[in-house]
Design an enzyme around this catalytic site. Structure first.
Site, PDB file in Angstrom:
ATOM      1  N   LYS A 207       0.866  -1.184   0.000  1.00 35.89           N
ATOM      2  CA  LYS A 207       0.000   0.000   0.000  1.00 35.89           C
ATOM      3  C   LYS A 207       0.898   1.229   0.000  1.00 35.89           C
ATOM      4  CE  LYS A 207      -3.589   2.415   2.509  1.00 35.89           C
ATOM      5  NZ  LYS A 207      -4.641   2.327   3.529  1.00 35.89           N
ATOM      6  N   LYS A 262      -2.203  -1.467  -3.897  1.00 38.35           N
ATOM      7  CA  LYS A 262      -3.040  -0.272  -3.828  1.00 38.35           C
ATOM      8  C   LYS A 262      -2.191   0.981  -3.878  1.00 38.35           C
ATOM      9  CE  LYS A 262      -6.010   1.948  -0.500  1.00 38.35           C
ATOM     10  NZ  LYS A 262      -6.488   1.912   0.853  1.00 38.35           N
TER      11      LYS A 262
HETATM   12  C1  PBG Z   1      -7.400   3.535   5.456  1.00 34.13           C
HETATM   13  C2  PBG Z   1      -7.725   3.302   4.040  1.00 34.13           C
HETATM   14  C3  PBG Z   1      -7.521   4.213   2.992  1.00 34.13           C
HETATM   15  C4  PBG Z   1      -8.104   3.634   1.859  1.00 34.13           C
HETATM   16  C5  PBG Z   1      -8.612   2.390   2.229  1.00 34.13           C
HETATM   17  N1  PBG Z   1      -8.345   2.180   3.585  1.00 34.13           N
HETATM   18  C6  PBG Z   1      -6.966   5.579   2.939  1.00 34.13           C
HETATM   19  C7  PBG Z   1      -5.685   5.905   3.561  1.00 34.13           C
HETATM   20  O1  PBG Z   1      -4.809   5.072   3.747  1.00 34.13           O
HETATM   21  O2  PBG Z   1      -5.540   7.085   3.894  1.00 34.13           O
HETATM   22  C8  PBG Z   1      -8.158   4.299   0.517  1.00 34.13           C
HETATM   23  C9  PBG Z   1      -9.159   3.799  -0.443  1.00 34.13           C
HETATM   24  C10 PBG Z   1      -9.460   4.694  -1.580  1.00 34.13           C
HETATM   25  O3  PBG Z   1      -8.833   5.755  -1.803  1.00 34.13           O
HETATM   26  O4  PBG Z   1     -10.382   4.349  -2.309  1.00 34.13           O
HETATM   27  N2  PBG Z   1      -6.458   2.755   6.064  1.00 34.13           N
END
Ligand code: PBG
Length: 342
Positions: A207, A262
């Site tokens: 991520k 992601k």
């Molecule tokens: C939080 C989380 C995030 C997303 C999914 N879980 C955002 C972040 O890490 O700030 C993002 C998903 C998206 O942008 O569609 N842990």
């Protein structure tokens, strides 16, 4: 690849014409290497307080936050369309947020109520619950913070409590998205200890610290909380791909059942590398900003949003993704059903 390896040494133009197989729709379908299928899509859903309450998310056109009582109908629709699972994200009321994120393991928090309500009405659809503290912290970070530092090992204990709370509410898949070191082992151990050996762990393994999460943070209300802070001390640098493989290797060793990359489109190389190296179920998150920019351009008349979204989803399949979390899941699945004449 050499011309010979590609089979073009014996026959070439004019005998060989690759356009021959592109001439008609049925031929193009016949030779398609990849295709979209509702069974590979996961719909993220935002949950809010209230009754019969739906709130549009301005930066995510077409997406609404739904109160718990409205969720079963939405999930029922997913089931009809052949979407196997949904991912739930809570828009936690500000007064329920705290420094220590205690609401994350309140068995009556929004997401737990949503899970129970969905399971009561549509038990055949899988539910994915995010494991990370950001919907619950006043500072908007995914972990506990002391002196401005996001603490790793202290956060693991909180994540264990959150994961067990989700599993106890009936969540089928817990998905740690926090990027703390060691969280997969910690979460797996806690689940097994508490009698949830069947609960699946989907690791957001690679991520990235991405600017494409903006609309999501609007949807769950963590953008304001986070302010000008960022998540770069735990989410990965967009510069790295070898490091993504190390992250996945560790999560595999810690018994992750599935992994996710992601965001999606800007990281197709990572999806491909992870799938090739590990061969385990590899998901991709087509995140909020990727969806929003296509929708925005569509609204301006600059792009055909539907065609672009389908092209994006197909690109994920081509890169090797087994399943895709996308805000476009229901609209694309509906169109696929229409095309099948269902
Ligand atoms: C939080 C989380 C995030 C997303 C999914 N879980 C955002 C972040 O890490 O700030 C993002 C998903 C998206 O942008 O569609 N842990």
């Amino acid at each position: 690849m050499s011309a010979k390896a590609m089979g073009v040494s014996l026959a070439s133009f004019p005998a060989l014409r690759l356009r021959r197989l592109r001439r008609t729709e049925w031929l193009r379908r016949l030779v398609a290497e990849h295709r979209l299928d509702a069974a590979d899509l996961i719909q993220p859903l935002f949950v809010c307080e209230g009754r019969r309450h739906r709130e549009p998310v301005p930066s995510l056109p077409g997406i609404e936050r739904l109160s718990v009582d409205l969720l079963p109908a939405a999930v029922e629709r997913c089931a009809e369309l052949g979407i196997p699972a949904v991912a739930l994200f809570p828009a936690t009321p500000p007064e329920r947020k705290s420094e220590g994120a205690e609401e994350a393991w309140n068995p009556d928090n929004l997401v737990c109520r949503a899970i129970r309500e969905i399971k009561r009405h549509v038990p055949e659809v899988g539910i994915i619950g995010d494991v990370a503290l950001d919907p619950y912290t006043t500072h908007g970070q995914d972990g506990l913070v002391r002196d401005g530092v996001v603490l790793n090992d202290e956060t693991l204990v909180a994540l264990q409590r959150q994961a067990v709370t989700l599993a106890a509410a009936g969540c089928d898949i817990v998905a740690p998205s926090d990027m703390m070191d060691g969280r997969i082992r910690a979460v797996r151990e806690a689940l097994d200890r508490e009698g949830f050996a069947e609960t699946v762990v989907l690791s957001y393994a690679a991520k990235y610290a991405s600017a494409f999460y903006g609309p999501f943070r609007d949807a769950v209300g963590s953008r304001a909380a986070l302010g000008t802070a960022d998540k770069k001390t735990y989410q990965m640098s967009p510069a790295n791909v070898q490091e993504a493989l190390r992250e996945v290797a560790l999560d595999v060793a810690e018994a992750a059942d599935m992994v996710m990359v992601k965001p999606g489109l800007p990281y197709l190389d990572v999806v491909r590398a992870v799938k090739e190296h590990f061969g385990l179920p590899t998901l991709v998150y087509h995140v909020s900003g990727e969806y929003a920019m296509v929708k925005a351009a569509g609204r301006l008349g600059w792009l055909d949003a539907e065609a672009c979204l389908r092209e994006c989803l197909l690109a994920f399949k081509r890169a090797g993704a087994d399943a895709i979390l996308t805000y476009a899941a229901m609209e694309v699945a509906a169109r696929l059903a229409e095309e099948r004449g269902a």
